[in-house]
Design an enzyme around this catalytic site. Sequence first.
Site, mmCIF file in Angstrom:
data_model
loop_
_atom_site.group_PDB
_atom_site.id
_atom_site.type_symbol
_atom_site.label_atom_id
_atom_site.label_comp_id
_atom_site.label_asym_id
_atom_site.label_seq_id
_atom_site.Cartn_x
_atom_site.Cartn_y
_atom_site.Cartn_z
ATOM 1 N N SER A 95 7.749 6.742 40.625
ATOM 2 C CA SER A 95 7.485 5.432 41.228
ATOM 3 C C SER A 95 5.985 5.227 41.401
ATOM 4 C CB SER A 95 8.183 5.310 42.591
ATOM 5 O OG SER A 95 7.678 6.278 43.502
ATOM 6 N N ILE B 284 2.069 4.452 41.490
ATOM 7 C CA ILE B 284 0.968 4.662 40.547
ATOM 8 C C ILE B 284 1.369 5.641 39.449
ATOM 9 C CG2 ILE B 284 -1.384 5.552 40.308
ATOM 10 C CD1 ILE B 284 -1.917 4.616 43.175
ATOM 11 N N SER C 195 -7.980 8.954 47.430
ATOM 12 C CA SER C 195 -7.886 7.642 48.076
ATOM 13 C C SER C 195 -9.264 7.249 48.567
ATOM 14 C CB SER C 195 -6.911 7.725 49.258
ATOM 15 O OG SER C 195 -6.957 6.551 50.044
ATOM 16 N N TYR D 268 -3.421 11.714 57.179
ATOM 17 C CA TYR D 268 -3.574 11.351 55.763
ATOM 18 C C TYR D 268 -5.041 11.382 55.354
ATOM 19 C CZ TYR D 268 -3.481 8.483 51.525
ATOM 20 O OH TYR D 268 -3.646 8.019 50.242
ATOM 21 N N LYS E 206 -6.960 13.860 52.554
ATOM 22 C CA LYS E 206 -7.724 13.404 51.390
ATOM 23 C C LYS E 206 -9.162 13.922 51.430
ATOM 24 C CE LYS E 206 -4.366 11.332 49.374
ATOM 25 N NZ LYS E 206 -3.785 11.924 48.145
#
Length: 347
Positions: A56, A58, A189, A202, A206
């Site tokens: 699903s 990207i 990200s 999150y 990253k």
Amino acid sequence: MDFFMLIGFVYILYLFVYLVILTIADCDLQLAWMERFGHSIDRLKGKVVWITGASSGIGRALAIKLAEHGCKLVLSARNRDELLRVREICLEAGKNSGLDASDVLVLKMDMLEYSKHQACLDKVLDHFGKLDILMNNAGRSQRAAWETIETAVDRQVFEINVFSVIALSRIALKHFLEQGSGHLAVTSSIAGVVGVPFSGSYTGSKFAIHGFFESLRTERMANPELKVSLLCPGPVFTNFLSQSFTSKDGELYGQDTSPTDNRMTAERCAHLFGVALANNLDEAWMAPFPILPIAYLFSYFPNIARGVAFLMGTKKFQKLRDSKESIENQNAASSSDNTTQEAEKMK
């Protein structure tokens, strides 16, 4: 005009042009240049690309884009049925580039089952005889107020977004070193560049990814045949938001994106990923205006950026990212629940 005045004029002109381009471009200037004047994605034709998180978002869009350009694909995720659907779309998309059924391998895989990573790589090598690019795309986002996040959630976010990625990449790297070449790519990200609000775990994961792979790049800079790419999208139209972590262990955010949100399409993001991979870019940013200028501001003028952020407030930052103030509403509901619980205790 003396020499130093000329230098100053050129610098100011450069900054002006830079800012103007950032208002119209949806990616950083190096990536924008490569898209127009660099290598086409066709350069990757015939390469074996392993995409995790390919069922699903990207990952799915990237698989289809690379299939259009003749890449041989390994599609991995936990949902085999969805992977099979993506495979059919890839084979259809790759007809004109000569793909046949044997060129798209479905490999069901749970990134958290570290002990099976080597066996999965062995299946890839048994099928194709080589691996050219590992595209680490599997991961999950988060929406939560920083002080409310349970430590168990921190650990889960880091397990899927960091440790599983590093574990698989180390196995792939050993193969690349034996093979003599290879390309490690990671979906990071803009949150790996700028500390975004309401995603503490999150964002931390990253930033950690950047640290791990920057360290690897420095170690291996003498080996030009080993490439490392950190790909940093901003808001994208995918189903990631509904599956995001919150502050509580076992809870899903459960909200979908809206068609009116200020987001990049998954197809556009996948195209830019392909350009970055074809041109071996170390790092690439892609996001709709005004996300990119803000990312540049935080990266190169942090003191000014913090002042701007203070004046804007967290509500506007949340709107830039999600086009709504959903976390505030959640916190209000949580506060209401706590008040009710306290009232019950007092009875």
